[in-house]
Enzyme design. Structure first.
Site, PDB file in Angstrom:
ATOM      1  N   TYR A  33       2.186 -20.850  63.777  1.00 11.02           N
ATOM      2  CA  TYR A  33       1.868 -20.610  62.375  1.00 11.02           C
ATOM      3  C   TYR A  33       2.753 -21.433  61.453  1.00 11.02           C
ATOM      4  O   TYR A  33       3.722 -22.057  61.904  1.00 11.02           O
ATOM      5  CB  TYR A  33       1.987 -19.116  62.049  1.00 11.02           C
ATOM      6  CG  TYR A  33       3.407 -18.597  61.921  1.00 11.02           C
ATOM      7  CD1 TYR A  33       4.231 -18.473  63.038  1.00 11.02           C
ATOM      8  CD2 TYR A  33       3.930 -18.223  60.686  1.00 11.02           C
ATOM      9  CE1 TYR A  33       5.536 -17.990  62.915  1.00 11.02           C
ATOM     10  CE2 TYR A  33       5.230 -17.737  60.565  1.00 11.02           C
ATOM     11  CZ  TYR A  33       6.021 -17.627  61.676  1.00 11.02           C
ATOM     12  OH  TYR A  33       7.304 -17.157  61.553  1.00 11.02           O
ATOM     13  N   ARG A  52       5.535 -30.255  61.221  1.00 14.00           N
ATOM     14  CA  ARG A  52       6.054 -29.261  62.178  1.00 14.00           C
ATOM     15  C   ARG A  52       4.900 -28.579  62.919  1.00 14.00           C
ATOM     16  O   ARG A  52       5.025 -28.291  64.117  1.00 14.00           O
ATOM     17  CB  ARG A  52       6.934 -28.229  61.474  1.00 14.00           C
ATOM     18  CG  ARG A  52       7.585 -27.253  62.473  1.00 14.00           C
ATOM     19  CD  ARG A  52       8.584 -26.335  61.831  1.00 14.00           C
ATOM     20  NE  ARG A  52       7.963 -25.475  60.845  1.00 14.00           N
ATOM     21  CZ  ARG A  52       8.635 -24.703  60.001  1.00 14.00           C
ATOM     22  NH1 ARG A  52       9.963 -24.701  60.007  1.00 14.00           N
ATOM     23  NH2 ARG A  52       8.005 -23.940  59.137  1.00 14.00           N
ATOM     24  N   ARG A 101      -9.743 -11.806  79.311  1.00 14.52           N
ATOM     25  CA  ARG A 101      -8.281 -11.844  79.364  1.00 14.52           C
ATOM     26  C   ARG A 101      -7.860 -12.492  80.676  1.00 14.52           C
ATOM     27  O   ARG A 101      -8.207 -12.006  81.750  1.00 14.52           O
ATOM     28  CB  ARG A 101      -7.695 -10.443  79.260  1.00 14.52           C
ATOM     29  CG  ARG A 101      -6.166 -10.434  79.269  1.00 14.52           C
ATOM     30  CD  ARG A 101      -5.607  -9.036  79.020  1.00 14.52           C
ATOM     31  NE  ARG A 101      -4.147  -9.050  78.953  1.00 14.52           N
ATOM     32  CZ  ARG A 101      -3.347  -8.876  79.994  1.00 14.52           C
ATOM     33  NH1 ARG A 101      -3.854  -8.657  81.197  1.00 14.52           N
ATOM     34  NH2 ARG A 101      -2.030  -8.902  79.851  1.00 14.52           N
ATOM     35  N   LYS A 150       7.228 -22.879  66.410  1.00 16.23           N
ATOM     36  CA  LYS A 150       6.995 -21.768  65.472  1.00 16.23           C
ATOM     37  C   LYS A 150       5.835 -20.905  65.957  1.00 16.23           C
ATOM     38  O   LYS A 150       4.714 -20.981  65.444  1.00 16.23           O
ATOM     39  CB  LYS A 150       6.727 -22.325  64.062  1.00 16.23           C
ATOM     40  CG  LYS A 150       6.890 -21.295  62.965  1.00 16.23           C
ATOM     41  CD  LYS A 150       6.946 -21.973  61.622  1.00 16.23           C
ATOM     42  CE  LYS A 150       6.807 -21.019  60.471  1.00 16.23           C
ATOM     43  NZ  LYS A 150       7.857 -20.003  60.369  1.00 16.23           N
ATOM     44  N   GLU A 182      20.348 -17.986  63.946  1.00 19.37           N
ATOM     45  CA  GLU A 182      19.664 -18.052  62.647  1.00 19.37           C
ATOM     46  C   GLU A 182      19.344 -16.637  62.186  1.00 19.37           C
ATOM     47  O   GLU A 182      19.614 -15.665  62.887  1.00 19.37           O
ATOM     48  CB  GLU A 182      18.392 -18.898  62.746  1.00 19.37           C
ATOM     49  CG  GLU A 182      17.411 -18.419  63.792  1.00 19.37           C
ATOM     50  CD  GLU A 182      16.254 -19.379  64.054  1.00 19.37           C
ATOM     51  OE1 GLU A 182      15.912 -20.185  63.175  1.00 19.37           O
ATOM     52  OE2 GLU A 182      15.680 -19.286  65.158  1.00 19.37           O
ATOM     53  N   LEU A 206      14.729 -22.596  64.827  1.00 21.74           N
ATOM     54  CA  LEU A 206      13.597 -23.291  64.225  1.00 21.74           C
ATOM     55  C   LEU A 206      14.141 -24.340  63.254  1.00 21.74           C
ATOM     56  O   LEU A 206      15.064 -24.061  62.486  1.00 21.74           O
ATOM     57  CB  LEU A 206      12.713 -22.296  63.465  1.00 21.74           C
ATOM     58  CG  LEU A 206      11.445 -22.911  62.884  1.00 21.74           C
ATOM     59  CD1 LEU A 206      10.447 -23.222  64.014  1.00 21.74           C
ATOM     60  CD2 LEU A 206      10.805 -21.989  61.871  1.00 21.74           C
TER      61      LEU A 206
HETATM   62  N1  PMP Z   1      14.051 -19.637  61.319  1.00 23.41           N
HETATM   63  C1  PMP Z   1      13.111 -18.733  61.619  1.00 23.41           C
HETATM   64  C2  PMP Z   1      13.266 -17.922  62.860  1.00 23.41           C
HETATM   65  C3  PMP Z   1      12.011 -18.537  60.765  1.00 23.41           C
HETATM   66  O1  PMP Z   1      11.068 -17.628  61.084  1.00 23.41           O
HETATM   67  C4  PMP Z   1      11.919 -19.299  59.567  1.00 23.41           C
HETATM   68  C5  PMP Z   1      10.789 -19.085  58.610  1.00 23.41           C
HETATM   69  N2  PMP Z   1       9.548 -19.136  59.193  1.00 23.41           N
HETATM   70  C6  PMP Z   1      12.914 -20.235  59.296  1.00 23.41           C
HETATM   71  C7  PMP Z   1      13.969 -20.380  60.186  1.00 23.41           C
HETATM   72  C8  PMP Z   1      12.863 -21.078  58.061  1.00 23.41           C
HETATM   73  O2  PMP Z   1      11.872 -22.062  58.153  1.00 23.41           O
HETATM   74  P1  PMP Z   1      11.176 -22.663  56.860  1.00 23.41           P
HETATM   75  O3  PMP Z   1      12.264 -23.167  55.976  1.00 23.41           O
HETATM   76  O4  PMP Z   1      10.335 -23.755  57.384  1.00 23.41           O
HETATM   77  O5  PMP Z   1      10.405 -21.553  56.232  1.00 23.41           O
END
Ligand code: PMP
Length: 286
Positions: A33, A52, A101, A150, A182, A206
């Site tokens: 996503y 991305r 499935r 993501k 994070e 991410l």
């Molecule tokens: N890390 C994680 C785990 C996230 O879910 C997100 C937001 N989706 C981010 C970092 C930040 O990414 P972005 O700046 O692209 O929203």
């Protein structure tokens, strides 16, 4: 008023949207996503989100359901149909339905599913939280090893937000091998003196699109940036801390594990970066 959502080529009222119960996004979290924010009716950092998304799809050997030019047009149409001034566009691509499935991926000609919806968030740039800052706790990071993709596997981040809620705070930072990875849905930073410190990129986190833009802004403003891991102890002793994401932009952190940071109010560096980032983003919005 009901929103108009996008499902596999059609713009339909949200009540009428249909996805198969055999969709692999639903059964296996086999999907990726993106969330793109909208300010003044325009898309922020669209190019970064698009690149991305292509990378996430590639890493999972998933086909793109439409061309990237079509994707921009669909985003714009969603903003127009839902009259979004400030808010966001959520996009999800899954591997689609193999008709039953089965753990094994369906054949290559399976059509991926593409879903988009919007959320209206008037005044998103002036949120109360951005003025007071947010409080966080640290929790263990027990997610899988490819957090650079993501995916829609968001159960643990969701549980992390619930742990934060139960502790009476706003969010959580995840910790692995003693180092902060994070936030549950954002990238984490500390500031020492005038130096901005954030974890280097890798499979453990991410690569935030906001992170890339904010670090670019910081460097242009002659701020010093160091990309390396840091511990929770180091964060507790830092002068400031903040998080970044597409929907929170630059959000000051004022408390970690019950201890106020500095004087417990948003720091100077975070406030300045938020201002610069929002200015630059609005200028470059499409
Ligand atoms: N890390 C994680 C785990 C996230 O879910 C997100 C937001 N989706 C981010 C970092 C930040 O990414 P972005 O700046 O692209 O929203």
């Amino acid at each position: 008023m009901s929103r108009t959502v996008y499902v596999n080529g059609d713009y339909v009222p949200e009540e009428d949207a249909k996805i198969s119960v055999f969709d692999r996004g639903f059964l296996f979290a086999d999907g990726v996503y993106e969330v793109t924010s909208v300010l003044g009716g325009k898309l922020i950092d669209f190019e970064g989100h698009k690149v991305r998304l292509q990378r996430s799809l590639h890493e999972l050997a998933m086909r793109a359901p439409v061309t990237m030019d079509e994707l921009l047009e669909i985003h714009r149409e969603m903003v127009r149909l839902n009259e979004i001034d400030d808010g966001l566009v959520y996009l999800q691509v899954t591997r689609g339905s193999g008709g039953d499935r089965d753990f094994v991926f369906p054949s290559d000609d399976t059509v991926p599913s593409l879903v988009l919806f919007t959320q209206s968030k008037p005044g998103i740039t002036d949120s109360e939280a951005s003025k007071t800052g947010i409080k966080i706790i640290s929790i263990p990071d027990i997610r899988w090893g490819r957090r650079d993709i993501k995916t829609v596997q968001l159960l643990y981040p969701s549980m992390g937000k619930m742990m934060a809620k139960a502790a009476g705070v706003d969010d959580a930072w995840m910790v692995e091998d003693g180092f902060v990875t994070e936030g549950t849905s954002n990238n984490a930073y500390i500031v020492k003196g005038s130096k901005i410190i954030t974890r280097h990129l890798g499979n453990e986190i991410l690569a935030g699109i906001t992170r890339a833009a904010v670090l670019r802004c910081a460097k242009e403003a002659q701020m010093e940036v160091e990309e390396r891991s840091f511990t929770v102890d180091e964060a507790r002793e830092a002068d400031e801390a903040f998080v970044t994401s597409a929907t929170t932009f630059v959000m000051p952190v004022v408390e970690i594990d019950g201890e106020p940071l500095g004087d417990g109010t948003p720091g100077r560096v975070a406030r300045r970066l938020r201002e610069i980032y929002l200015d630059e983003s609005r200028k470059a919005a499409v």
